[in-house]
Design a protein around this motif. Structure first.
Motif, PDB file in Angstrom:
ATOM      1  N   LEU A 127       0.806  -1.204   0.008  1.00 38.90           N
ATOM      2  CA  LEU A 127      -0.045   0.046   0.008  1.00 38.90           C
ATOM      3  C   LEU A 127       0.765   1.369  -0.055  1.00 38.90           C
ATOM      4  CD1 LEU A 127      -2.766  -1.053   2.480  1.00 38.90           C
ATOM      5  CD2 LEU A 127      -2.739  -1.274  -0.169  1.00 38.90           C
ATOM      6  N   MET A 128       2.159   1.282  -0.074  1.00 41.42           N
ATOM      7  CA  MET A 128       3.081   2.294  -0.115  1.00 41.42           C
ATOM      8  C   MET A 128       2.771   3.197  -1.178  1.00 41.42           C
ATOM      9  SD  MET A 128       6.514   1.148   1.622  1.00 41.42           S
ATOM     10  CE  MET A 128       6.651   0.750   3.263  1.00 41.42           C
ATOM     11  N   ASP A 129       2.665   4.598  -1.096  1.00 43.19           N
ATOM     12  CA  ASP A 129       2.476   5.242  -2.444  1.00 43.19           C
ATOM     13  C   ASP A 129       3.361   5.461  -3.366  1.00 43.19           C
ATOM     14  OD1 ASP A 129       0.521   7.805  -3.239  1.00 43.19           O
ATOM     15  OD2 ASP A 129       2.461   8.404  -3.329  1.00 43.19           O
ATOM     16  N   ILE A 130       3.191   5.277  -4.335  1.00 43.44           N
ATOM     17  CA  ILE A 130       4.114   5.495  -5.660  1.00 43.44           C
ATOM     18  C   ILE A 130       3.496   6.740  -6.692  1.00 43.44           C
ATOM     19  CG2 ILE A 130       5.401   4.836  -7.652  1.00 43.44           C
ATOM     20  CD1 ILE A 130       5.674   2.138  -5.943  1.00 43.44           C
ATOM     21  N   GLU A 145       6.743  -5.350  -7.614  1.00 48.27           N
ATOM     22  CA  GLU A 145       7.461  -5.166  -8.976  1.00 48.27           C
ATOM     23  C   GLU A 145       6.784  -4.137  -9.935  1.00 48.27           C
ATOM     24  OE1 GLU A 145      10.313  -6.142 -10.297  1.00 48.27           O
ATOM     25  OE2 GLU A 145      10.933  -7.991  -8.657  1.00 48.27           O
ATOM     26  N   PRO A 146       6.678  -2.835  -9.227  1.00 48.42           N
ATOM     27  CA  PRO A 146       5.688  -2.258 -10.106  1.00 48.42           C
ATOM     28  C   PRO A 146       6.361  -1.476 -11.353  1.00 48.42           C
ATOM     29  CG  PRO A 146       6.925  -0.860  -8.358  1.00 48.42           C
ATOM     30  CD  PRO A 146       7.037  -2.277  -8.214  1.00 48.42           C
ATOM     31  N   MET A 147       7.530  -1.879 -11.630  1.00 46.50           N
ATOM     32  CA  MET A 147       7.860  -1.548 -12.954  1.00 46.50           C
ATOM     33  C   MET A 147       8.158  -2.772 -14.213  1.00 46.50           C
ATOM     34  SD  MET A 147      11.024   1.299 -12.140  1.00 46.50           S
ATOM     35  CE  MET A 147      11.205   1.601 -13.773  1.00 46.50           C
ATOM     36  N   LEU A 148       7.685  -3.848 -13.570  1.00 47.29           N
ATOM     37  CA  LEU A 148       7.835  -5.033 -14.515  1.00 47.29           C
ATOM     38  C   LEU A 148       7.050  -4.933 -15.648  1.00 47.29           C
ATOM     39  CD1 LEU A 148       9.138  -7.959 -14.348  1.00 47.29           C
ATOM     40  CD2 LEU A 148       6.773  -8.700 -13.736  1.00 47.29           C
ATOM     41  N   PRO A 149       7.854  -4.832 -16.914  1.00 45.37           N
ATOM     42  CA  PRO A 149       7.213  -4.976 -18.181  1.00 45.37           C
ATOM     43  C   PRO A 149       6.245  -5.984 -18.467  1.00 45.37           C
ATOM     44  CG  PRO A 149       9.571  -4.478 -18.501  1.00 45.37           C
ATOM     45  CD  PRO A 149       9.287  -5.128 -16.968  1.00 45.37           C
ATOM     46  N   ILE A 196      12.908  -2.241 -11.689  1.00 37.69           N
ATOM     47  CA  ILE A 196      13.638  -2.071 -10.235  1.00 37.69           C
ATOM     48  C   ILE A 196      12.202  -2.729  -9.359  1.00 37.69           C
ATOM     49  CG2 ILE A 196      14.299  -0.888  -8.256  1.00 37.69           C
ATOM     50  CD1 ILE A 196      15.238   1.101 -10.305  1.00 37.69           C
ATOM     51  N   GLY A 197      12.723  -3.848  -8.565  1.00 35.70           N
ATOM     52  CA  GLY A 197      11.831  -4.265  -7.499  1.00 35.70           C
ATOM     53  C   GLY A 197      12.271  -3.612  -6.313  1.00 35.70           C
ATOM     54  N   VAL A 198      11.003  -3.630  -5.305  1.00 34.63           N
ATOM     55  CA  VAL A 198      11.231  -2.693  -4.038  1.00 34.63           C
ATOM     56  C   VAL A 198      11.268  -3.560  -3.055  1.00 34.63           C
ATOM     57  CG1 VAL A 198       9.906  -1.019  -2.707  1.00 34.63           C
ATOM     58  CG2 VAL A 198      10.015  -1.128  -5.102  1.00 34.63           C
ATOM     59  N   ASP A 199      12.699  -3.665  -2.586  1.00 36.16           N
ATOM     60  CA  ASP A 199      12.911  -4.256  -1.244  1.00 36.16           C
ATOM     61  C   ASP A 199      13.508  -3.325  -0.063  1.00 36.16           C
ATOM     62  OD1 ASP A 199      12.770  -6.872  -2.085  1.00 36.16           O
ATOM     63  OD2 ASP A 199      14.786  -6.409  -3.130  1.00 36.16           O
ATOM     64  N   THR A 200      13.678  -1.902  -0.333  1.00 35.62           N
ATOM     65  CA  THR A 200      13.962  -1.171   0.499  1.00 35.62           C
ATOM     66  C   THR A 200      13.534   0.309   0.342  1.00 35.62           C
ATOM     67  OG1 THR A 200      16.062  -0.358  -0.798  1.00 35.62           O
ATOM     68  CG2 THR A 200      16.369  -2.404   0.794  1.00 35.62           C
ATOM     69  N   GLU A 201      13.739   1.228   1.302  1.00 35.76           N
ATOM     70  CA  GLU A 201      13.185   2.500   1.096  1.00 35.76           C
ATOM     71  C   GLU A 201      13.963   3.091  -0.078  1.00 35.76           C
ATOM     72  OE1 GLU A 201      10.779   4.455   2.421  1.00 35.76           O
ATOM     73  OE2 GLU A 201      10.337   3.422   4.200  1.00 35.76           O
ATOM     74  N   ALA A 202      15.287   2.815  -0.192  1.00 32.20           N
ATOM     75  CA  ALA A 202      15.908   3.228  -1.402  1.00 32.20           C
ATOM     76  C   ALA A 202      15.406   2.978  -2.802  1.00 32.20           C
ATOM     77  CB  ALA A 202      17.560   3.052  -1.140  1.00 32.20           C
ATOM     78  N   ASP A 203      14.838   1.831  -2.652  1.00 29.22           N
ATOM     79  CA  ASP A 203      14.503   1.192  -4.065  1.00 29.22           C
ATOM     80  C   ASP A 203      13.048   1.803  -4.245  1.00 29.22           C
ATOM     81  OD1 ASP A 203      16.495  -0.889  -4.106  1.00 29.22           O
ATOM     82  OD2 ASP A 203      15.025  -2.241  -3.241  1.00 29.22           O
ATOM     83  N   LYS A 206      13.725   5.129  -5.724  1.00 30.97           N
ATOM     84  CA  LYS A 206      14.140   5.083  -7.230  1.00 30.97           C
ATOM     85  C   LYS A 206      12.943   4.821  -7.996  1.00 30.97           C
ATOM     86  CE  LYS A 206      18.848   3.257  -6.029  1.00 30.97           C
ATOM     87  NZ  LYS A 206      19.585   1.827  -6.088  1.00 30.97           N
ATOM     88  N   VAL A 207      12.032   3.988  -7.633  1.00 29.67           N
ATOM     89  CA  VAL A 207      10.937   3.646  -8.490  1.00 29.67           C
ATOM     90  C   VAL A 207      10.084   4.947  -8.656  1.00 29.67           C
ATOM     91  CG1 VAL A 207       8.669   2.394  -8.583  1.00 29.67           C
ATOM     92  CG2 VAL A 207      10.786   1.374  -7.804  1.00 29.67           C
ATOM     93  N   ARG A 208       9.655   5.573  -7.505  1.00 32.86           N
ATOM     94  CA  ARG A 208       9.133   6.584  -7.711  1.00 32.86           C
ATOM     95  C   ARG A 208       9.665   7.826  -8.676  1.00 32.86           C
ATOM     96  NH1 ARG A 208       8.462   7.271  -1.172  1.00 32.86           N
ATOM     97  NH2 ARG A 208       6.357   6.430  -0.916  1.00 32.86           N
ATOM     98  N   GLU A 209      10.970   7.950  -8.647  1.00 36.95           N
ATOM     99  CA  GLU A 209      11.448   9.052  -9.560  1.00 36.95           C
ATOM    100  C   GLU A 209      11.500   8.312 -11.059  1.00 36.95           C
ATOM    101  OE1 GLU A 209      15.399   9.166  -8.200  1.00 36.95           O
ATOM    102  OE2 GLU A 209      15.023  10.457  -6.175  1.00 36.95           O
ATOM    103  N   LYS A 210      11.640   7.145 -11.109  1.00 32.72           N
ATOM    104  CA  LYS A 210      11.727   6.671 -12.500  1.00 32.72           C
ATOM    105  C   LYS A 210      10.181   6.529 -13.224  1.00 32.72           C
ATOM    106  CE  LYS A 210      15.847   3.781 -12.615  1.00 32.72           C
ATOM    107  NZ  LYS A 210      16.357   4.327 -13.885  1.00 32.72           N
ATOM    108  N   LEU A 211       9.215   6.160 -12.364  1.00 32.62           N
ATOM    109  CA  LEU A 211       7.778   6.159 -13.072  1.00 32.62           C
ATOM    110  C   LEU A 211       7.415   7.805 -13.080  1.00 32.62           C
ATOM    111  CD1 LEU A 211       6.313   3.225 -11.018  1.00 32.62           C
ATOM    112  CD2 LEU A 211       6.918   3.304 -13.407  1.00 32.62           C
TER     113      LEU A 211
END
Length: 261
Positions: free
Chosen positions: A21-24, A101-105, A234-241, A244-249
């Motif tokens: 449920l973390m916001d992206i 995996e919110p970026m998985l093609p 990028i898969g999300v395992d950490t806060e840093a991940d 990164k996903v927020r920025e790329k999306l």
């Protein structure tokens, strides 16, 4: 080709509690993953969770949800319960898309299902991608895979495999003559095989490496490993991940042309 996608979405993640449920960029992570799965062309996309909060959030954006036990130790066990709930026939191709995996093609989701469909004698398929830097080879979070000449898995490990005797001892350079591959945690299986898999006890190698796919090889079952048609993202395992996903999306949304009527 017909296939079903199941997305395990465990709320009580050990490293990032509440991760689905973390916001992206204005919507929960699980919604991004679900949208990618829907775009892959599956007959059904089902989110499997132990959490009523996740269930409510997913149903709010239109997803089908199976509420599952909170005792499962892995996403595969959760998928086995979904197979039972939906009474899927044994030959149904089921793709396990990790909820983080919110970026998985969508291309890769379709590819792994297609690969299994084209190999009826094989119960399980997955993907890999090239590694071009030695740091990733030595990174225990990056799972390496070695295949035989028929693209069947020989082993998976968090360690550098194969070990380059000539270049790793002193300099840690990648050898020129071996293509290292990172395993992508995307699986397709036949429904009947999933039920057999969860009935097996954990094997010793699986417990040491903390890699559940090693249980399959331990029981001498083949795993098809295909080269991914594009980067997995990028898969999300950490806060840093997550950042990164927020920025790329966000960047992707800026690059997507808007259409007006």
């Amino acid at each position: 080709m017909h296939f079903v996608v199941v997305i395990p979405a465990r709320f009580e993640s050990s490293r990032l509690p509440g991760k689905p449920l973390m916001d992206i960029n204005g919507q929960p992570m699980i919604q991004w993953t679900w949208q990618r799965a829907v775009a892959a062309g599956a007959d059904q996309v089902v989110i499997a969770t132990e959490s009523e909060a996740v269930q409510n959030a997913c149903e709010a954006f239109g997803a089908r949800v199976c509420l599952t036990s909170d005792r499962h130790q892995s996403g595969t066990e959760r998928i086995a319960e979904v197979i039972d709930q939906l009474a899927l026939p044994e030959d149904t191709i089921v793709v396990n898309v990790q909820g983080d995996e919110p970026m998985l093609p969508p291309t890769l989701i379709h590819q792994v299902a297609q690969g299994l469909a084209e190999h009826p004698q094989i119960p399980m398929a997955t993907l890999c991608e090239p590694i071009d830097d030695v740091e990733t080879v030595f990174d225990p979070h990056a799972v390496k895979v070695v295949r035989n000449g028929e693209n069947l898995a020989m082993s998976f490990s968090r360690a550098p495999i194969p070990w380059s005797r000539e270049t790793f001892v002193v300099h840690r350079w990648l050898p020129d003559h071996w293509p290292y591959r990172r395993h992508i945690g995307l699986y397709a299986y036949r429904a009947g095989f999933v039920q057999r898999y969860v009935a097996w006890p954990q094997c010793a190698l699986e417990q040491v490496e903390c890699l559940e796919q090693l249980r399959v090889l331990w029981h001498n079952e083949p795993i098809l490993v295909l080269d991914a048609l594009e980067e997995a993202g990028i898969g999300v395992d950490t806060e840093a991940d997550l950042q990164k996903v927020r920025e790329k999306l966000f960047d992707e949304s800026l690059q997507t042309p808007s259409h007006s009527l």
